[in-house]
Motif scaffolding. Structure first.
Motif, PDB file in Angstrom:
ATOM      1  N   LEU A   1       0.829  -1.204   0.000  1.00 16.61           N
ATOM      2  CA  LEU A   1       0.000   0.000   0.000  1.00 16.61           C
ATOM      3  C   LEU A   1       0.863   1.252   0.000  1.00 16.61           C
ATOM      4  O   LEU A   1       0.590   2.217  -0.706  1.00 16.61           O
ATOM      5  N   TYR A   2       1.927   1.197   0.782  1.00 10.74           N
ATOM      6  CA  TYR A   2       2.832   2.336   0.865  1.00 10.74           C
ATOM      7  C   TYR A   2       3.477   2.615  -0.493  1.00 10.74           C
ATOM      8  O   TYR A   2       3.549   3.750  -0.945  1.00 10.74           O
ATOM      9  N   LEU A   3       3.889   1.521  -1.166  1.00 12.92           N
ATOM     10  CA  LEU A   3       4.491   1.689  -2.488  1.00 12.92           C
ATOM     11  C   LEU A   3       3.494   2.283  -3.471  1.00 12.92           C
ATOM     12  O   LEU A   3       3.812   3.186  -4.245  1.00 12.92           O
ATOM     13  N   LEU A   4       2.272   1.777  -3.444  1.00 14.43           N
ATOM     14  CA  LEU A   4       1.225   2.298  -4.326  1.00 14.43           C
ATOM     15  C   LEU A   4       0.988   3.783  -4.050  1.00 14.43           C
ATOM     16  O   LEU A   4       0.861   4.587  -4.961  1.00 14.43           O
ATOM     17  N   TYR A   5       0.970   4.104  -2.779  1.00 11.45           N
ATOM     18  CA  TYR A   5       0.755   5.490  -2.358  1.00 11.45           C
ATOM     19  C   TYR A   5       1.837   6.393  -2.925  1.00 11.45           C
ATOM     20  O   TYR A   5       1.572   7.454  -3.467  1.00 11.45           O
ATOM     21  N   ARG A   6       3.078   5.915  -2.841  1.00  7.82           N
ATOM     22  CA  ARG A   6       4.191   6.725  -3.356  1.00  7.82           C
ATOM     23  C   ARG A   6       4.111   6.860  -4.870  1.00  7.82           C
ATOM     24  O   ARG A   6       4.385   7.912  -5.432  1.00  7.82           O
ATOM     25  N   LYS A   7       3.727   5.778  -5.540  1.00  5.98           N
ATOM     26  CA  LYS A   7       3.574   5.819  -6.994  1.00  5.98           C
ATOM     27  C   LYS A   7       2.504   6.834  -7.382  1.00  5.98           C
ATOM     28  O   LYS A   7       2.683   7.619  -8.305  1.00  5.98           O
ATOM     29  N   ALA A   8       1.404   6.776  -6.652  1.00  2.00           N
ATOM     30  CA  ALA A   8       0.287   7.666  -6.965  1.00  2.00           C
ATOM     31  C   ALA A   8       0.683   9.129  -6.815  1.00  2.00           C
ATOM     32  O   ALA A   8       0.194   9.996  -7.519  1.00  2.00           O
ATOM     33  N   ARG A   9       1.597   9.388  -5.887  1.00  4.70           N
ATOM     34  CA  ARG A   9       2.013  10.777  -5.673  1.00  4.70           C
ATOM     35  C   ARG A   9       3.018  11.260  -6.707  1.00  4.70           C
ATOM     36  O   ARG A   9       3.420  12.404  -6.692  1.00  4.70           O
ATOM     37  N   GLY A  10       3.445  10.393  -7.617  1.00  2.00           N
ATOM     38  CA  GLY A  10       4.289  10.898  -8.694  1.00  2.00           C
ATOM     39  C   GLY A  10       5.603  10.171  -8.898  1.00  2.00           C
ATOM     40  O   GLY A  10       6.472  10.665  -9.585  1.00  2.00           O
ATOM     41  N   GLY A  11       5.734   8.964  -8.276  1.00  2.00           N
ATOM     42  CA  GLY A  11       6.842   8.055  -8.586  1.00  2.00           C
ATOM     43  C   GLY A  11       8.226   8.634  -8.428  1.00  2.00           C
ATOM     44  O   GLY A  11       8.667   8.835  -7.313  1.00  2.00           O
ATOM     45  N   SER A  12       8.851   8.961  -9.523  1.00  2.00           N
ATOM     46  CA  SER A  12      10.263   9.296  -9.521  1.00  2.00           C
ATOM     47  C   SER A  12      10.526  10.584  -8.743  1.00  2.00           C
ATOM     48  O   SER A  12       9.760  11.531  -8.836  1.00  2.00           O
ATOM     49  N   PRO A  13      11.649  10.597  -8.024  1.00  5.43           N
ATOM     50  CA  PRO A  13      11.912  11.754  -7.162  1.00  5.43           C
ATOM     51  C   PRO A  13      12.188  13.037  -7.928  1.00  5.43           C
ATOM     52  O   PRO A  13      12.853  13.055  -8.953  1.00  5.43           O
ATOM     53  N   GLY A  14      11.649  14.044  -7.455  1.00  2.00           N
ATOM     54  CA  GLY A  14      11.582  15.439  -7.738  1.00  2.00           C
ATOM     55  C   GLY A  14      12.098  16.149  -8.974  1.00  2.00           C
ATOM     56  O   GLY A  14      11.306  16.493  -9.811  1.00  2.00           O
ATOM     57  N   ARG A  15      13.372  16.399  -9.086  1.00  6.84           N
ATOM     58  CA  ARG A  15      13.866  17.516  -9.864  1.00  6.84           C
ATOM     59  C   ARG A  15      13.433  17.489 -11.345  1.00  6.84           C
ATOM     60  O   ARG A  15      12.858  18.437 -11.835  1.00  6.84           O
TER      61      ARG A  15
END
Ligand SMILES: [Zn+2]
Length: 83
Positions: A11-25
Motif C-alpha cells: 500500500l505504501y508503495l502504491l501510495y508513493r507511486k500515486a504521488r508521482g513516482g520518480s523523485p523530484g527535480r
C-alpha cells in the motif's frame, strides 16, 4: 502478522507511486516547461479555461478568439450573425 506488514508495504508503495513516482527535480522541470506552452484561455461561450495548445481558434482580424471546442466556436459565430 507478517502478511499484514507486506500488505502495508505494498500500500505504501502504491501510495508513493500515486504521488508521482520518480523523485523530484526532473519532473518539476518538465512541468515548468509545459506550463510555459499551455497558457489557459477563457472560452467566451461557456467560460471554461482551456490550454492554448488545445484550443480551437477563430481569427477575426483584429482579435483571435479561443474556444474549448468547435461546438463553442460555431455557437459564437451564430451569436455574432444574429443581431
Ligand atoms: Zn466552450
Amino acid at each position: 502478522m507478517s502478511r499484514l506488514l507486506i500488505l502495508f508495504g505494498l500500500l505504501y508503495l502504491l501510495y508513493r507511486k500515486a504521488r508521482g513516482g520518480s523523485p523530484g527535480r526532473t519532473q518539476s522541470e518538465q512541468e515548468a516547461g509545459s506550463v510555459k506552452h499551455d497558457i489557459l484561455i477563457e472560452d467566451p461561450v461557456c467560460h471554461t479555461y482551456v490550454p492554448k495548445s488545445q484550443a480551437v481558434s477563430l481569427d477575426r482580424g483584429d482579435k483571435i478568439y479561443y474556444f474549448c471546442s468547435r461546438k463553442c466556436r460555431d455557437a459564437f459565430c451564430r451569436k455574432e450573425e444574429q443581431p
